[in-house]
Design a protein around this motif. Sequence first.
Motif, PDB file in Angstrom:
ATOM      1  N   SER A 452      47.750  47.206  43.981  1.00  0.00           N
ATOM      2  CA  SER A 452      47.735  47.515  45.412  1.00  0.00           C
ATOM      3  C   SER A 452      46.667  46.701  46.133  1.00  0.00           C
ATOM      4  O   SER A 452      46.901  46.156  47.212  1.00  0.00           O
ATOM      5  N   GLN A 453      45.482  46.608  45.498  1.00  0.00           N
ATOM      6  CA  GLN A 453      44.418  45.791  46.075  1.00  0.00           C
ATOM      7  C   GLN A 453      44.842  44.329  46.169  1.00  0.00           C
ATOM      8  O   GLN A 453      44.597  43.642  47.168  1.00  0.00           O
ATOM      9  N   GLU A 454      45.519  43.852  45.106  1.00  0.00           N
ATOM     10  CA  GLU A 454      45.955  42.458  45.095  1.00  0.00           C
ATOM     11  C   GLU A 454      46.996  42.199  46.182  1.00  0.00           C
ATOM     12  O   GLU A 454      46.953  41.173  46.864  1.00  0.00           O
ATOM     13  N   ARG A 455      47.931  43.170  46.356  1.00  0.00           N
ATOM     14  CA  ARG A 455      48.929  43.010  47.424  1.00  0.00           C
ATOM     15  C   ARG A 455      48.258  42.993  48.792  1.00  0.00           C
ATOM     16  O   ARG A 455      48.630  42.204  49.668  1.00  0.00           O
ATOM     17  N   VAL A 457      45.154  42.121  49.507  1.00  0.00           N
ATOM     18  CA  VAL A 457      44.450  40.852  49.678  1.00  0.00           C
ATOM     19  C   VAL A 457      45.438  39.718  49.906  1.00  0.00           C
ATOM     20  O   VAL A 457      45.199  38.814  50.712  1.00  0.00           O
ATOM     21  N   THR A 458      46.591  39.773  49.222  1.00  0.00           N
ATOM     22  CA  THR A 458      47.609  38.729  49.405  1.00  0.00           C
ATOM     23  C   THR A 458      48.117  38.716  50.835  1.00  0.00           C
ATOM     24  O   THR A 458      48.324  37.650  51.432  1.00  0.00           O
ATOM     25  N   VAL A 459      48.334  39.914  51.396  1.00  0.00           N
ATOM     26  CA  VAL A 459      48.789  39.987  52.788  1.00  0.00           C
ATOM     27  C   VAL A 459      47.742  39.395  53.719  1.00  0.00           C
ATOM     28  O   VAL A 459      48.057  38.613  54.628  1.00  0.00           O
ATOM     29  N   GLU A 461      45.428  37.252  52.916  1.00  0.00           N
ATOM     30  CA  GLU A 461      45.345  35.818  52.674  1.00  0.00           C
ATOM     31  C   GLU A 461      46.494  35.068  53.327  1.00  0.00           C
ATOM     32  O   GLU A 461      46.370  33.905  53.689  1.00  0.00           O
ATOM     33  N   GLY A 462      47.648  35.722  53.464  1.00  0.00           N
ATOM     34  CA  GLY A 462      48.802  35.049  54.047  1.00  0.00           C
ATOM     35  C   GLY A 462      48.855  35.112  55.560  1.00  0.00           C
ATOM     36  O   GLY A 462      49.743  34.504  56.165  1.00  0.00           O
ATOM     37  N   ASN A 481      39.344  35.880  54.752  1.00  0.00           N
ATOM     38  CA  ASN A 481      40.648  35.485  54.211  1.00  0.00           C
ATOM     39  C   ASN A 481      40.777  33.962  54.225  1.00  0.00           C
ATOM     40  O   ASN A 481      39.860  33.239  54.649  1.00  0.00           O
ATOM     41  N   ARG A 482      41.894  33.492  53.733  1.00  0.00           N
ATOM     42  CA  ARG A 482      42.112  32.055  53.577  1.00  0.00           C
ATOM     43  C   ARG A 482      41.992  31.317  54.913  1.00  0.00           C
ATOM     44  O   ARG A 482      41.357  30.255  55.000  1.00  0.00           O
TER      45      ARG A 482
END
Length: 825
Positions: A452-455, A457-459, A461-462, A481-482
């Motif tokens: 869940s944390q990775e998702r 962070v992925t959101v 980052e995107g 973020n990115r």
Amino acid sequence: MKKIVFAISQLKTVKWARRIRGFKLVYTPLLAIVLFTVVMGVIMGTLQLQEKSQQEAALFRELSFAKQRIQLRFANNTEVLQSIGRDYVSTGESSKSKDNIVIEAENLLQSNHEIVQFIWINTEGQRQWKVPPNNLKTDWFYKKENAGAMSQALSKTIELSAATNRPAFSQFVSLEVPSEELVSKEIRNVFWQVVPQLYGSEVKGMVAILYTTQGLLEMIPGELKGQYRFTLMTDGEKLLAISSDKNTPRRAFSNQTSLDIGVLSPNLILRIDTYPPATNLTFRMLIGVVLGLSAFVIWSLWSVLKQMQVRQEAEANLRAETNFRSAMENSTPVGIRAHDMKKAITYVNPAFCEMTGWSAEELIGLKPPFAFWPEGQKGELTEKMDKALTLELNQDGKVGIEGAIIHRNGQVIQTRTFIAPLINEKGFQTGWVTSLIDISEPKKIREELAASQERFVTVLEGLDAAVSVVSDQTGELLFTNRFYRERFGNTAKGHFELAGGDIHQHQIDAANQESESEEIQLLDEATGTLKWYEVRRRFVPWVDGHLAQLLIATDITIRIEADDLARQQEERMQFTSRLTTMGEMASSLAHELNQPLAAISNYCMGVVKRLQGQLDPVLQKDILPALQKASDQAHRAGTIIQRIKGFVKRSEPQRKSCDISEIIHDAVGLVEIEAHRHRLSISTELAQNLPQVDLDPVLILQVLVNLLKNSLDSLREVYPLSSRWTAPPVQISADLDTSTFPAMLRIQVTDNGGGIPESVIERIFEPFFSTKNDGMGMGLNICRSVIESHQGRLMAKNRMDAEHTKISGCTFTILLPLESPGSLG
């Protein structure tokens, strides 16, 4: 002598009597026990046979009852279907009658769990409506892998029922339903029943219902299914449904019968099996009595009653302790196993057997690597176990090993294993005992939290927006973020620039309120351009309990530029409106100026005719050419006005065969006066024997004049008035371009001015685009339109100096076809 013989005989008699008495004392109880056991065995065998006969009779009786129950239910269902069909046919296919019939059908399905689908089929064999329309069970009937078999079985049943005018049943259809589905067992095997609805001797429709074989067992009372296991099979012994998955003992009683559920029905066999009977207390009591009497006689025989009592008490205590320990080991969910000094398994508890799916007999004696370890982790787990056992020998403590075991069905269970030494009653170590705790669920929860944390962070980052969090106490950058890192790096500098400075204490008063968005312009250090950002910020509690400032900055540069472009387009539309008005005024002026120009030309020609032969030859040489030129220029002005009028009306060029050299000389002559006024010059370079070209001379002359004026203006910007005597002349040349096929006429206008900036050279031919403060932005656009109307091309290219380091002028190139398009056919 006789006395001695008698005494010896008496002694022998006594000995024999003692022997007989001893035999009686020893073997009489044994014979009694044997006789008692034989008699009790005969009695129990007789009781067993009698009980078996009673069970078989009860089994047949219950089977007959279940069969009648199922047959009666099918008969009742058929009558209800015929009644529903008659009501539907008699009332007509109105919506009100259909709603009532649908309610009756729904009630039928609710009261009969064996029916999962009700379909009304009209006289053409089409399915008009069905109940229920859609649910978890019925969805599987129309999936791609099942729809064909279901439709084929229904069609055959409809044909059979229509041919016989009687209710008919289909063959059994096995559906493809994944075993993990909740309804997998309920709808695994189904079959259709079609009941024709006769009105007189004519079939007015049909009712089709779908039975599940598992639902047929629901007709049997629950108390019977609790005592017996019922199974539905085809005559080929194919299993269709079973009331319970619990296995029956090998010596269980069973019986079966054929179910005649209709005239046109498939062969269906109902089988009944007994479950293991309840504990027979009488039988066990008899065995206990026999064993007790036998033990009592034996204990009495050997005079060890007191010792046996002591032994029984010790055994009872030991048994109680053993039972307690067994109960503890059997009830705990922790898997326990024991190893000897060679690491072989010597004991496992039921929890461990349940974890692995292996029996105790299969596990005892195994050595590492064990079969219940995952294939890819056997080496790692063996190394961990060896290391843990070594630590146990050197350090008297427990070591936890995190690993995994694999169940026999393939399920992987994450475990934590603790190891302790196994010490005997003498204080010596005889092995190890290990306990395994199932940590699959906690580990799964941790993995889900990490995922869940990775998702999350992925959101983040995107996102195409900069997200950053800064501590309100230390100003430390806590998260980025990115997008933020690409634009502002890994420091808090960009955050503070977007936030408008440092975080102040008075801003924290609005910690739970999101601020209004602000538009901020910053310099992008990577590209060196200014970027616009829409910034939103608020204070949020961070993981350590302190407040932190969350900032979200969205790049709105494109939107700002689009707004600017929209404003420019609005200005251009207004300018276009003025230009349209200018075109209308040019048309009016052309109409008004044609007559005065024609009069000037006529007056000049009239003066020429009158003066011819009457003036002095010297005066004729000066005056008559001037009047002739004035007339020509007036005629040319009229022609230009006509061309402007034609251009406003978007008429085609008026082509004629022309000498391009004359047009170039005329253009130079018109512009040369202005060039001399600004102390500049024009040079001409024309190739020999240039062919005649079909073109509109007036429009081409306008283009050349415009290009020459632009070149002169470029030189004026580079060379001040005091140093223009050193300025190189503007060059105009004409030759043939043979690099293309067919060859084209090439006209080039070259200057040594400042050139055109690379950022705008692609836009100089756009309408309304101009680099001059007082320019309208239409000159070059009109020039390109004129050249393209002649099927030619107009291009611009900067000239570089000898070192190719800077721009030293510009060259405009015109390419015109040597033949007009009309002459190419």
